[in-house]
Scaffold this motif. Structure first.
Motif, PDB file in Angstrom:
ATOM      1  N   ALA A 254      13.040   6.561  -0.455  1.00 45.96           N
ATOM      2  CA  ALA A 254      14.112   6.159   0.462  1.00 45.96           C
ATOM      3  C   ALA A 254      14.021   7.011   1.724  1.00 45.96           C
ATOM      4  O   ALA A 254      13.999   8.235   1.649  1.00 45.96           O
ATOM      5  CB  ALA A 254      15.477   6.321  -0.199  1.00 45.96           C
ATOM      6  N   ILE A 255      13.977   6.351   2.871  1.00 46.95           N
ATOM      7  CA  ILE A 255      13.936   7.037   4.159  1.00 46.95           C
ATOM      8  C   ILE A 255      15.339   6.977   4.760  1.00 46.95           C
ATOM      9  O   ILE A 255      15.872   5.891   4.983  1.00 46.95           O
ATOM     10  CB  ILE A 255      12.929   6.374   5.120  1.00 46.95           C
ATOM     11  CG1 ILE A 255      11.571   6.189   4.436  1.00 46.95           C
ATOM     12  CG2 ILE A 255      12.791   7.198   6.394  1.00 46.95           C
ATOM     13  CD1 ILE A 255      10.921   7.461   3.993  1.00 46.95           C
ATOM     14  N   SER A 256      15.955   8.124   4.998  1.00 42.80           N
ATOM     15  CA  SER A 256      17.334   8.185   5.477  1.00 42.80           C
ATOM     16  C   SER A 256      17.548   7.297   6.696  1.00 42.80           C
ATOM     17  O   SER A 256      16.898   7.480   7.731  1.00 42.80           O
ATOM     18  CB  SER A 256      17.691   9.642   5.825  1.00 42.80           C
ATOM     19  OG  SER A 256      19.014   9.724   6.300  1.00 42.80           O
ATOM     20  N   GLN A 257      18.448   6.322   6.540  1.00 38.51           N
ATOM     21  CA  GLN A 257      18.838   5.400   7.621  1.00 38.51           C
ATOM     22  C   GLN A 257      17.686   4.521   8.099  1.00 38.51           C
ATOM     23  O   GLN A 257      17.829   3.801   9.079  1.00 38.51           O
ATOM     24  CB  GLN A 257      19.418   6.175   8.818  1.00 38.51           C
ATOM     25  CG  GLN A 257      20.587   7.094   8.496  1.00 38.51           C
ATOM     26  CD  GLN A 257      21.772   6.327   7.931  1.00 38.51           C
ATOM     27  OE1 GLN A 257      22.109   5.243   8.432  1.00 38.51           O
ATOM     28  NE2 GLN A 257      22.404   6.874   6.907  1.00 38.51           N
ATOM     29  N   ARG A 258      16.564   4.576   7.420  1.00 39.85           N
ATOM     30  CA  ARG A 258      15.408   3.827   7.909  1.00 39.85           C
ATOM     31  C   ARG A 258      14.749   2.982   6.830  1.00 39.85           C
ATOM     32  O   ARG A 258      13.603   2.554   6.976  1.00 39.85           O
ATOM     33  CB  ARG A 258      14.381   4.796   8.513  1.00 39.85           C
ATOM     34  CG  ARG A 258      14.894   5.484   9.777  1.00 39.85           C
ATOM     35  CD  ARG A 258      14.082   6.708  10.133  1.00 39.85           C
ATOM     36  NE  ARG A 258      12.675   6.404  10.390  1.00 39.85           N
ATOM     37  CZ  ARG A 258      11.754   7.336  10.607  1.00 39.85           C
ATOM     38  NH1 ARG A 258      12.086   8.626  10.547  1.00 39.85           N
ATOM     39  NH2 ARG A 258      10.504   6.996  10.853  1.00 39.85           N
ATOM     40  N   GLY A 259      15.439   2.738   5.740  1.00 40.96           N
ATOM     41  CA  GLY A 259      14.914   1.850   4.716  1.00 40.96           C
ATOM     42  C   GLY A 259      14.081   2.540   3.651  1.00 40.96           C
ATOM     43  O   GLY A 259      14.357   3.675   3.262  1.00 40.96           O
ATOM     44  N   TYR A 260      13.041   1.852   3.218  1.00 40.08           N
ATOM     45  CA  TYR A 260      12.245   2.308   2.085  1.00 40.08           C
ATOM     46  C   TYR A 260      10.752   2.201   2.387  1.00 40.08           C
ATOM     47  O   TYR A 260      10.325   1.330   3.142  1.00 40.08           O
ATOM     48  CB  TYR A 260      12.550   1.460   0.843  1.00 40.08           C
ATOM     49  CG  TYR A 260      13.986   1.510   0.392  1.00 40.08           C
ATOM     50  CD1 TYR A 260      14.404   2.430  -0.567  1.00 40.08           C
ATOM     51  CD2 TYR A 260      14.928   0.622   0.920  1.00 40.08           C
ATOM     52  CE1 TYR A 260      15.718   2.464  -0.994  1.00 40.08           C
ATOM     53  CE2 TYR A 260      16.255   0.656   0.497  1.00 40.08           C
ATOM     54  CZ  TYR A 260      16.637   1.583  -0.459  1.00 40.08           C
ATOM     55  OH  TYR A 260      17.950   1.624  -0.876  1.00 40.08           O
TER      56      TYR A 260
ATOM     57  N   GLN B 267       0.814  -1.204   0.000  1.00 43.43           N
ATOM     58  CA  GLN B 267       0.000   0.000   0.000  1.00 43.43           C
ATOM     59  C   GLN B 267       0.859   1.269   0.000  1.00 43.43           C
ATOM     60  O   GLN B 267       1.994   1.261   0.475  1.00 43.43           O
ATOM     61  CB  GLN B 267      -0.915  -0.002   1.226  1.00 43.43           C
ATOM     62  CG  GLN B 267      -1.967  -1.100   1.194  1.00 43.43           C
ATOM     63  CD  GLN B 267      -2.891  -0.976  -0.007  1.00 43.43           C
ATOM     64  OE1 GLN B 267      -3.502   0.072  -0.222  1.00 43.43           O
ATOM     65  NE2 GLN B 267      -2.983  -2.037  -0.805  1.00 43.43           N
ATOM     66  N   PRO B 268       0.323   2.382  -0.515  1.00 49.16           N
ATOM     67  CA  PRO B 268       1.046   3.659  -0.455  1.00 49.16           C
ATOM     68  C   PRO B 268       1.451   3.985   0.980  1.00 49.16           C
ATOM     69  O   PRO B 268       0.643   3.884   1.902  1.00 49.16           O
ATOM     70  CB  PRO B 268       0.004   4.660  -0.969  1.00 49.16           C
ATOM     71  CG  PRO B 268      -0.882   3.854  -1.850  1.00 49.16           C
ATOM     72  CD  PRO B 268      -0.979   2.509  -1.213  1.00 49.16           C
ATOM     73  N   GLY B 269       2.723   4.350   1.154  1.00 49.91           N
ATOM     74  CA  GLY B 269       3.238   4.687   2.475  1.00 49.91           C
ATOM     75  C   GLY B 269       3.711   3.499   3.293  1.00 49.91           C
ATOM     76  O   GLY B 269       4.336   3.674   4.344  1.00 49.91           O
ATOM     77  N   GLU B 270       3.454   2.280   2.819  1.00 47.95           N
ATOM     78  CA  GLU B 270       3.846   1.086   3.577  1.00 47.95           C
ATOM     79  C   GLU B 270       5.368   0.915   3.582  1.00 47.95           C
ATOM     80  O   GLU B 270       6.031   1.100   2.570  1.00 47.95           O
ATOM     81  CB  GLU B 270       3.195  -0.160   2.971  1.00 47.95           C
ATOM     82  CG  GLU B 270       3.524  -1.452   3.700  1.00 47.95           C
ATOM     83  CD  GLU B 270       2.812  -2.653   3.109  1.00 47.95           C
ATOM     84  OE1 GLU B 270       3.200  -3.786   3.434  1.00 47.95           O
ATOM     85  OE2 GLU B 270       1.859  -2.452   2.315  1.00 47.95           O
ATOM     86  N   LYS B 271       5.913   0.555   4.745  1.00 48.49           N
ATOM     87  CA  LYS B 271       7.345   0.311   4.838  1.00 48.49           C
ATOM     88  C   LYS B 271       7.680  -1.013   4.173  1.00 48.49           C
ATOM     89  O   LYS B 271       6.998  -2.025   4.391  1.00 48.49           O
ATOM     90  CB  LYS B 271       7.796   0.296   6.301  1.00 48.49           C
ATOM     91  CG  LYS B 271       9.306   0.294   6.452  1.00 48.49           C
ATOM     92  CD  LYS B 271       9.745   0.577   7.877  1.00 48.49           C
ATOM     93  CE  LYS B 271      11.270   0.671   7.965  1.00 48.49           C
ATOM     94  NZ  LYS B 271      11.738   0.979   9.331  1.00 48.49           N
ATOM     95  N   LEU B 272       8.722  -1.000   3.351  1.00 47.48           N
ATOM     96  CA  LEU B 272       9.150  -2.204   2.638  1.00 47.48           C
ATOM     97  C   LEU B 272      10.254  -2.879   3.449  1.00 47.48           C
ATOM     98  O   LEU B 272      11.431  -2.554   3.308  1.00 47.48           O
ATOM     99  CB  LEU B 272       9.627  -1.831   1.235  1.00 47.48           C
ATOM    100  CG  LEU B 272       8.529  -1.271   0.321  1.00 47.48           C
ATOM    101  CD1 LEU B 272       9.129  -0.651  -0.935  1.00 47.48           C
ATOM    102  CD2 LEU B 272       7.524  -2.355  -0.066  1.00 47.48           C
TER     103      LEU B 272
END
Length: 229
Positions: A64-70, A28-33
């Motif tokens: 891409a979330i800095s230092q926190r994955g995608y 889903q949109p916004g879901e952490k991968l």
């Protein structure tokens, strides 16, 4: 398993599978991968998955979330409107050039693709119907655009199509399973072909814009209903 397949093929496979799943709403949109979930789902290692994620970041389907994955990129009504308007504007330009530059082989390819799209095929499942119709629909519009003979314009066009795919999929699910909606599309396609082959550039560009913008209200309704707006 990973060591038995070439690394390049692994990266390509990861990209294709993940992209399709994002487009079709498996994520889903916004879901952490989560990498652990991706590894289990696709039976792939971290390397190919990171390659795929990086490519999807470039295509704006993943953030891409800095230092926190995608995370899966968000969806919005503002982006929907902008993407569809940009796509319609570009397609009008490409169509005008195609009408100016297209030859007999171009006309023949449009007719062939239109005929294939208009045919009703027996399929084994709703998902197969969606896949077959969507592939033929893309081939029809690509045949029209190809007459512009500009690789750079066609590359930009393809990039816009990639970015709009998640929104288009919402429209496809609302449309492909409705015989009435498909009948309207067949009429639109037939009218487009007639005007394009008559080389009426202004009318063809106007009709193409109307044709490409018709999904927006349907997608808007679907997004609101599904809590995506």
């Amino acid at each position: 398993m990973e060591t038995t397949r070439p690394r390049q093929n692994l990266g390509i496979s990861a990209y294709r599978w993940l992209k399709q799943d994002i487009i079709r709403g498996a994520f889903q949109p916004g879901e952490k991968l989560l990498m652990s979930r991706l590894k289990a789902r696709y039976d792939l290692g971290v390397g190919p998955l990171r390659e795929a994620l990086s490519q999807l970041v470039a295509e704006r389907l993943v953030v891409a979330i800095s230092q926190r994955g995608y995370r899966v990129a968000p969806m919005s009504l503002a982006e929907l409107a902008d993407l569809y308007d940009a796509r319609a504007q570009l397609e009008g330009l490409v169509l005008r050039l195609a009408i100016e530059r297209g030859d007999d082989a171009w006309e023949a390819e449009i007719l062939a693709r239109a005929h294939t799209l208009s045919k009703v095929m027996e399929v084994n499942s709703p998902d197969e119907l969606l896949d077959v119709w969507d592939a033929r629909h893309k081939a029809f519009h690509t045949a029209i655009a190809s007459g512009c003979r500009s690789p750079h314009l066609l590359q930009v066009r393809e990039s816009l199509f990639d970015q709009v795919e998640r929104y288009r999929h919402l429209w496809l699910r609302e449309t492909v399973f409705s015989e009435e909606a498909l009948a309207r599309k067949r009429e639109e396609h037939a009218a487009l072909v007639e005007v394009i082959l008559a080389r009426h550039a202004d009318r063809a560009a106007e009709m193409m814009r109307e044709h490409l913008m018709t999904p927006v209200p349907i997608i808007t309704e679907a997004m609101v209903r599904q809590g995506l707006a």
